[in-house]
Design an enzyme around this catalytic site. Structure first.
Site, PDB file in Angstrom:
ATOM      1  N   ASP A 127     -10.325 -31.302   7.945  1.00 47.28           N
ATOM      2  CA  ASP A 127     -11.339 -31.957   7.126  1.00 47.28           C
ATOM      3  C   ASP A 127     -10.731 -33.203   6.478  1.00 47.28           C
ATOM      4  O   ASP A 127      -9.519 -33.249   6.202  1.00 47.28           O
ATOM      5  CB  ASP A 127     -11.833 -31.016   6.025  1.00 47.28           C
ATOM      6  CG  ASP A 127     -12.727 -29.909   6.552  1.00 47.28           C
ATOM      7  OD1 ASP A 127     -13.246 -30.043   7.677  1.00 47.28           O
ATOM      8  OD2 ASP A 127     -12.899 -28.899   5.832  1.00 47.28           O
ATOM      9  N   GLU A 134      -8.111 -26.841  11.722  1.00 48.37           N
ATOM     10  CA  GLU A 134      -8.041 -26.244  10.391  1.00 48.37           C
ATOM     11  C   GLU A 134      -8.898 -24.996  10.262  1.00 48.37           C
ATOM     12  O   GLU A 134      -8.433 -23.953   9.821  1.00 48.37           O
ATOM     13  CB  GLU A 134      -8.476 -27.268   9.333  1.00 48.37           C
ATOM     14  CG  GLU A 134      -8.517 -26.689   7.920  1.00 48.37           C
ATOM     15  CD  GLU A 134      -9.093 -27.641   6.889  1.00 48.37           C
ATOM     16  OE1 GLU A 134      -9.288 -27.190   5.747  1.00 48.37           O
ATOM     17  OE2 GLU A 134      -9.346 -28.811   7.221  1.00 48.37           O
ATOM     18  N   TYR A 179       0.806  -1.224   0.000  1.00 46.10           N
ATOM     19  CA  TYR A 179       0.000   0.000   0.000  1.00 46.10           C
ATOM     20  C   TYR A 179       0.837   1.270   0.000  1.00 46.10           C
ATOM     21  O   TYR A 179       0.291   2.374  -0.147  1.00 46.10           O
ATOM     22  CB  TYR A 179      -0.973  -0.002   1.183  1.00 46.10           C
ATOM     23  CG  TYR A 179      -2.216  -0.812   0.885  1.00 46.10           C
ATOM     24  CD1 TYR A 179      -3.181  -0.335   0.002  1.00 46.10           C
ATOM     25  CD2 TYR A 179      -2.406  -2.065   1.457  1.00 46.10           C
ATOM     26  CE1 TYR A 179      -4.310  -1.073  -0.295  1.00 46.10           C
ATOM     27  CE2 TYR A 179      -3.531  -2.826   1.164  1.00 46.10           C
ATOM     28  CZ  TYR A 179      -4.483  -2.320   0.287  1.00 46.10           C
ATOM     29  OH  TYR A 179      -5.596  -3.061  -0.019  1.00 46.10           O
TER      30      TYR A 179
END
Length: 398
Positions: free
Chosen positions: A279, A226, A140
């Protein structure tokens, strides 16, 4: 994603390159606003960082003096030919890896060459003034010049690898997105005492992990989760205190550098067991492997980031069969899932994990995946009340 739009030739990696501060295109370098912090590296090491950058620019000036086009040589960080696996470390870059040249006289790489000098200039000023910035700050400071955040991210990693100096020693901090909770307290560099005692709200992973001290914990283990949603659900269920004191950490998906550094620091400090809850899909396995063995693109910093003793607690593909999870609660593989799983199965560390290999084969054969939330099909609190306690009590990890 790696930048392939460079003019490159494969050569053995040379010595660590090595200036006076550059001024690009005659413009005065504009340094972004930085947070002022206490020095976390010694003056002697700061001088080494400055010298390393000066050496790079000196080589550029020598080339110009000889009327040759300057080049910067960087390692091919994501090339698996440059990666070796060591069970005690994980994925690490080989000493003499293939490299690519970022040439100043090639239209495809000239812009990257200039941007690398620009960021080297910013780093030089920060080290001199003992100030710090995030990669986002750098982007930025001149969005039109850099074009995108990913351009800055890639160049910072290339520079860190080229100089053989960790990013934090270049005074570049990572933006933190991870959370930590549980039986842990520590003191930040400015003297602030942080208490992560489990409650409804977690603590953001510190942006300067190397600067924290006085770590205190009576945790029996650490659980890496996770997803943020699962992490929050376990917090709401007071999981950290119900079974036994523990620490929970989430990188909220693919972990940022600070989350990985904190996991490693806690392991170095307490040496307790570390488990992962992911997962049951290729993406979850990939994330677990990053924590345990590292990634190809950051293999040059493996010694500071990996914890090879991490265990896979769940959700295992075999758990889906063992718990008789309904087939209609599972999700069919996409082509991307199949390709990701095939890639993971070929990685060198899988040969050292026969139990993992069997789980991946179960996943590949079924072509089905599951999120941790699938356990709510058994009961709303099955994860914290039954699944995790049984797994931890009876050794259900790999």
């Amino acid at each position: 994603m790696e930048d392939h739009s460079v003019c490159s030739t494969e050569t053995p990696a040379g010595d660590k390159a090595s200036f006076r501060e550059p001024s690009l295109s005659g413009q005065k370098s504009r340094v972004p606003r930085f947070c002022h912090m206490k020095c976390i590296i010694s003056l002697s090491f700061s001088s080494e960082v400055l010298e390393a950058i000066e050496n790079v620019i000196q080589d550029v000036l020598k080339s110009l003096a000889q009327k040759q086009a300057p080049v910067l040589t960087v390692a091919k960080r994501s090339d698996w030919r440059n990666i070796q696996f060591k069970d005690s470390v994980g994925l690490q870059m080989v000493p003499h890896c293939t490299t690519q040249q970022i040439r100043s006289d090639c239209p495809r790489s000239a812009q990257k060459f200039a941007l690398m000098l620009k960021i080297l200039s910013i780093i030089y000023k920060m080290v001199q003034s003992n100030t710090y910035a995030t990669k986002r700050d750098i982007y930025y400071s001149d969005t039109l010049l850099f074009g995108s955040q990913s351009v800055v991210d890639n160049i910072v990693s290339d520079i860190s690898c080229m100089l053989k100096i960790p990013r934090r020693s270049l005074h570049i901090l990572s933006t933190t997105k991870g959370f930590v909770a549980g039986n842990l307290s520590y003191t930040e560099e400015d003297g602030t005492i942080v208490n992560c005692t489990c409650g409804a709200t977690a603590v953001t992973v510190p942006s300067n992990v190397q600067g924290i001290k006085n770590l205190i914990s009576h945790a029996k283990f650490m659980l890496i989760v996770e997803k943020d949603a699962t992490f929050q659900r376990l917090l709401d269920d007071d999981f950290c205190n119900k079974l036994s004191p523990c620490i929970m950490i989430t990188g909220r998906g693919v972990p940022d550098l600070n989350t990985r550094l904190l996991v490693r620091k806690l392991w170095d400090t307490f040496k307790f067991p570390i488990f992962t809850l992911m997962d049951a899909d290729p993406h979850g396995v990939e994330i677990m492997c990053i924590y345990k063995y590292g990634s190809a693109s950051m293999s040059f910093e493996a010694h500071h980031l990996t914890v090879p003793s991490i265990k896979w607690l769940g959700l295992l593909p075999s758990d889906l069969q063992r718990l008789n999870i309904r087939r209609d609660a599972l999700i069919p593989f996409t082509k991307q899932d199949q390709n990701k799983l095939a890639s993971i199965q070929k990685r060198p560390y899988i040969a050292y994990q026969p139990a993992w290999k069997r789980e991946l084969e179960i996943m590949a054969a079924s072509k089905l995946k599951a999120e941790i939330q699938v356990l709510t099909s058994l009961s709303s609190d099955y994860l914290s009340r039954v699944y995790l306690p049984n797994k931890l009590q009876f050794g259900g990890w790999l």
